[in-house]
Design a protein around this motif. Structure first.
Motif, PDB file in Angstrom:
ATOM      1  N   UNK B   6       0.877  -1.178   0.000  1.00  0.00           N
ATOM      2  CA  UNK B   6       0.000   0.000   0.000  1.00  0.00           C
ATOM      3  C   UNK B   6       0.908   1.220   0.000  1.00  0.00           C
ATOM      4  N   UNK B   7       0.684   2.101  -0.975  1.00  0.00           N
ATOM      5  CA  UNK B   7       1.581   3.245  -1.167  1.00  0.00           C
ATOM      6  C   UNK B   7       0.772   4.530  -1.331  1.00  0.00           C
ATOM      7  N   UNK B   8       0.541   5.256  -0.213  1.00  0.00           N
ATOM      8  CA  UNK B   8      -0.156   6.551  -0.317  1.00  0.00           C
ATOM      9  C   UNK B   8       0.780   7.619  -0.883  1.00  0.00           C
ATOM     10  N   UNK B  43      -7.859   6.966  -6.602  1.00  0.00           N
ATOM     11  CA  UNK B  43      -7.828   8.435  -6.590  1.00  0.00           C
ATOM     12  C   UNK B  43      -8.923   8.936  -5.641  1.00  0.00           C
ATOM     13  N   UNK B  44      -8.570   9.925  -4.823  1.00  0.00           N
ATOM     14  CA  UNK B  44      -9.548  10.403  -3.850  1.00  0.00           C
ATOM     15  C   UNK B  44     -10.690  11.133  -4.541  1.00  0.00           C
ATOM     16  N   UNK B  45     -11.876  10.941  -4.004  1.00  0.00           N
ATOM     17  CA  UNK B  45     -13.072  11.618  -4.505  1.00  0.00           C
ATOM     18  C   UNK B  45     -13.088  13.063  -4.008  1.00  0.00           C
ATOM     19  N   UNK B  46     -12.582  13.254  -2.770  1.00  0.00           N
ATOM     20  CA  UNK B  46     -12.586  14.588  -2.154  1.00  0.00           C
ATOM     21  C   UNK B  46     -11.275  15.305  -2.475  1.00  0.00           C
ATOM     22  N   UNK B  54      -3.575   6.563  -3.951  1.00  0.00           N
ATOM     23  CA  UNK B  54      -3.041   5.444  -3.165  1.00  0.00           C
ATOM     24  C   UNK B  54      -2.961   4.233  -4.072  1.00  0.00           C
ATOM     25  N   UNK B  55      -1.758   3.692  -4.203  1.00  0.00           N
ATOM     26  CA  UNK B  55      -1.581   2.484  -4.987  1.00  0.00           C
ATOM     27  C   UNK B  55      -1.666   1.258  -4.081  1.00  0.00           C
ATOM     28  N   UNK B  56      -2.428   0.266  -4.512  1.00  0.00           N
ATOM     29  CA  UNK B  56      -2.510  -0.994  -3.770  1.00  0.00           C
ATOM     30  C   UNK B  56      -2.178  -2.116  -4.744  1.00  0.00           C
ATOM     31  N   UNK B  57      -1.108  -2.848  -4.449  1.00  0.00           N
ATOM     32  CA  UNK B  57      -0.639  -3.892  -5.359  1.00  0.00           C
ATOM     33  C   UNK B  57      -0.446  -5.194  -4.599  1.00  0.00           C
ATOM     34  N   UNK B  58      -0.495  -6.290  -5.336  1.00  0.00           N
ATOM     35  CA  UNK B  58      -0.164  -7.587  -4.731  1.00  0.00           C
ATOM     36  C   UNK B  58       1.060  -8.167  -5.406  1.00  0.00           C
ATOM     37  N   UNK B  59       1.906  -8.773  -4.565  1.00  0.00           N
ATOM     38  CA  UNK B  59       3.097  -9.476  -5.041  1.00  0.00           C
ATOM     39  C   UNK B  59       3.119 -10.864  -4.423  1.00  0.00           C
ATOM     40  N   UNK B  60       3.804 -11.772  -5.116  1.00  0.00           N
ATOM     41  CA  UNK B  60       3.809 -13.150  -4.618  1.00  0.00           C
ATOM     42  C   UNK B  60       4.492 -13.264  -3.261  1.00  0.00           C
ATOM     43  N   UNK B  61       5.532 -12.452  -3.042  1.00  0.00           N
ATOM     44  CA  UNK B  61       6.235 -12.489  -1.759  1.00  0.00           C
ATOM     45  C   UNK B  61       7.142 -11.264  -1.644  1.00  0.00           C
ATOM     46  N   UNK B  62       7.719 -11.092  -0.476  1.00  0.00           N
ATOM     47  CA  UNK B  62       8.549  -9.919  -0.209  1.00  0.00           C
ATOM     48  C   UNK B  62       9.771  -9.885  -1.132  1.00  0.00           C
ATOM     49  N   UNK B  63      10.381 -11.043  -1.352  1.00  0.00           N
ATOM     50  CA  UNK B  63      11.629 -11.100  -2.108  1.00  0.00           C
ATOM     51  C   UNK B  63      11.439 -10.615  -3.554  1.00  0.00           C
TER      52      UNK B  63
END
Lengths: 96, 96
Positions: B6-8, B43-46, B54-63
């Motif tokens: 999660x990257x605001x 993207x914020x509505x307000x 805010x970017x929300x991404x999924x990765x298979x693992x930390x490495x």
């Protein structure tokens, strides 16, 4: 179209468990209100993250979300956690 | 178990379009790397939200996530957007 609430929490060191209890009480209240869809509490893997917790919830629309949180502020009394800060806002997904 | 990034983003007024272009270039690079699962830019509505994106991404693992972002920092040259701030961290879902 559902709206997405993203709420990053700054949690003072040593208050992590209390912050989760605080969130649980809010969830228990909000999930009984009209328009609630779902919620997920995210906890950072890294101890030094700026936001230890981030709540991501879905609501049917802005109006039901605002009514529910307004009702919660009046009816749910919780002891404030010293130093805890919230940055809630509503979002749409614009890119994938 | 996948990890969730999660990257605001704090985006200075007037730089919203440039910030999205910046994010798109990073996405185009990262989605070609091993371990990438998905990403969604919120993207914020307000207009007065602290975090416009805010970017929300999924990765298979930390490495795989760390290897991909390290590679990006070396290989993808982008002009920095003045005043833009990021707070990326990795998360698990702990409550629903």
């Amino acid at each position: 179209q559902n709206v997405i609430l993203i709420n990053p929490f700054e949690v003072p060191k040593g208050q992590e468990a209390e912050a989760i209890v605080y969130w649980e009480a809010a969830r228990d209240f909000l999930q009984q209100q009209p328009g609630y869809v779902s919620t997920e509490l995210h906890q950072s893997i890294q101890p030094n993250a700026r936001f230890h917790l981030i709540n991501i919830a879905e609501w049917e629309n802005i109006e039901t979300f605002k009514a529910a949180t307004s009702k919660m502020r009046k009816e749910l009394t919780q002891k404030r956690i010293e130093g805890m800060k919230f940055y809630p806002a509503l979002y749409d997904i614009i890119r994938k």
